[in-house]
Design a protein around this motif. Structure first.
Motif, short mmCIF file in Angstrom:
data_model
loop_
_atom_site.label_atom_id
_atom_site.label_comp_id
_atom_site.label_asym_id
_atom_site.label_seq_id
_atom_site.Cartn_x
_atom_site.Cartn_y
_atom_site.Cartn_z
N GLU A 183 0.82 -1.22 0.00
CA GLU A 183 0.00 0.00 0.00
C GLU A 183 0.85 1.27 0.00
OE1 GLU A 183 -3.59 0.57 2.24
OE2 GLU A 183 -3.75 -1.57 2.66
N VAL A 190 3.65 1.93 -4.80
CA VAL A 190 2.92 1.43 -5.97
C VAL A 190 3.91 1.07 -7.07
CG1 VAL A 190 1.16 1.99 -7.70
CG2 VAL A 190 0.95 2.90 -5.37
N ASN A 206 -4.26 -0.29 -3.85
CA ASN A 206 -3.19 -0.83 -4.70
C ASN A 206 -3.27 -2.35 -4.81
OD1 ASN A 206 -0.85 -0.66 -6.32
ND2 ASN A 206 0.46 -1.16 -4.59
N TYR A 230 -3.30 5.03 -9.81
CA TYR A 230 -3.67 3.78 -9.13
C TYR A 230 -2.97 3.68 -7.77
CZ TYR A 230 -5.25 -1.06 -8.72
OH TYR A 230 -5.88 -2.21 -8.30
N GLY A 231 -3.69 3.16 -6.79
CA GLY A 231 -3.09 2.94 -5.47
C GLY A 231 -2.94 4.20 -4.63
#
Length: 347
Positions: free
Chosen positions: A172, A175, A257, A282-283
């Motif tokens: 987490e 990424v 993530n 993303y994440g």
């Protein structure tokens, strides 16, 4: 009394029996109370699908209804169901510590309960330990006792392997989409979910029903493991495309993530520019960035790819189920029962 209420009644009896074992060891009263509290807090709170599946599968295999089972037989099969729920409790208590999760089943994670803290690590071990105490008490004289022990040990290790790959792939804090792949996703979900959630309940019921031929167990595994993978892919899909009203929770895979099926499908299809959108969004714990990822998934037609996958895998699974020779006692209905619960589910 509903089947779930009858099942929970057995758990209450098992807690009393486990208390007695600690009493026989001359454990102090406060330690016994602590263990009882942990058992009650961490074991019976979920949907209990895995545990109830042992009872339901045994009934299908022996052509009986739950109400037909005598008290001793029901208790033994239900004990195996509760052993899976104890395994689940062991995984969840430790998983929540590793993920630093806040809530589980609508209440604070065990390690966050006042006065618990890192003692929860030992409590998770004790949930697992209860499995082997109960197996010894109820099955030591049965011819398949060692099979049960090996099955629990094997599936526990398989689940831990899946957890290891999950934790090292989807950090987490960092990424790195280069770590993701559909092959890794497949390994994670098969080892982390499919074996203990789908294969284990059926294999346990098969042993009690006297269906223990390697060929039958392999046939069950060859259906239930892909079925479990399908279930998790469906879960990944619903996390992204299902509404909170529909699935009963807010999907978090993008922000967390996760090495989910959805992002791995996207990574196969993206242009360099679209890949950059994923790299930047993303994440991240950010609603706007999450929305950008969802928009990209829509642009790539992931929903249609999922619908095509679902029809394809269900066709394959039905073919495998139809190939079962029921003369050994294995029943097609066992597998159709699982498949019918999953196919086209929306939550």
């Amino acid at each position: 009394m509903s089947s779930k209420e009858q099942f929970i009644k057995v758990f209450d009896e098992l807690v009393v029996e486990l208390r007695q074992i600690l009493t026989d060891y001359k454990m102090p009263a406060e330690a016994i109370e602590w263990y009882e509290r942990s058992l009650n807090y961490n074991t019976p709170g979920g949907k209990l699908n895995r545990g109830l599946s042992v009872v339901d599968t045994y009934c299908i295999l022996t052509n009986q209804k739950v109400t037909d089972l005598d008290v001793e037989t029901y208790k033994k099969v239900a004990v195996l169901g509760w052993c899976i729920e104890l395994l689940q409790g062991f995984f969840l208590v430790s998983d929540d510590i590793m993920d630093q999760s806040k809530t589980r089943r609508g209440q604070p994670c065990w390690y966050l309960v006042e006065g618990i803290g890192n003692i929860a690590i030992n409590d998770s071990f004790m949930l697992e330990g209860a499995i082997y105490v109960l197996l010894k008490k109820y099955f030591k004289k049965d011819s398949y006792y060692v099979d049960l022990l090996e099955l629990f040990h094997d599936v526990t290790f398989q689940t831990e392997l899946g957890q290891l790959l999950d934790l090292t792939t989807a950090d987490e804090e960092v990424v790195d989409l280069d770590k993701f792949s559909l092959e890794k996703h497949s390994f994670i979900v098969i080892f982390k979910t499919a074996y203990y959630s789908f294969y284990l309940p059926v294999a346990l019921a098969m042993f009690v029903a006297g269906i223990s031929d390697e060929k039958d167990l392999k046939q069950a595994e060859d259906i239930l493991v892909p079925l479990g993978e399908y279930f998790q892919i469906q879960d990944d899909y619903l996390d992204c495309f299902g509404t909170p009203e529909q699935i009963g929770k807010i999907g978090t895979d993008i922000k967390d993530n996760k090495c989910s099926w959805v992002v791995n499908q996207a990574l196969k299809l993206v242009t360099p520019e679209q890949r950059q959108v994923l790299e930047e969004n993303y994440g991240r714990k950010d609603d706007v960035k999450e929305a950008k990822c969802k928009q990209l998934f829509n642009d790539l037609g992931i929903e249609a790819i999922y619908q095509e996958y679902e029809e394809s895998i269900v066709g394959e699974l039905k073919g495998k189920i139809e190939a079962i020779n029921e003369s050994s006692g294995l029943k097609k209905q066992v597998f159709y029962t699982f498949l019918n619960k999953i196919y086209k589910r929306s939550k």
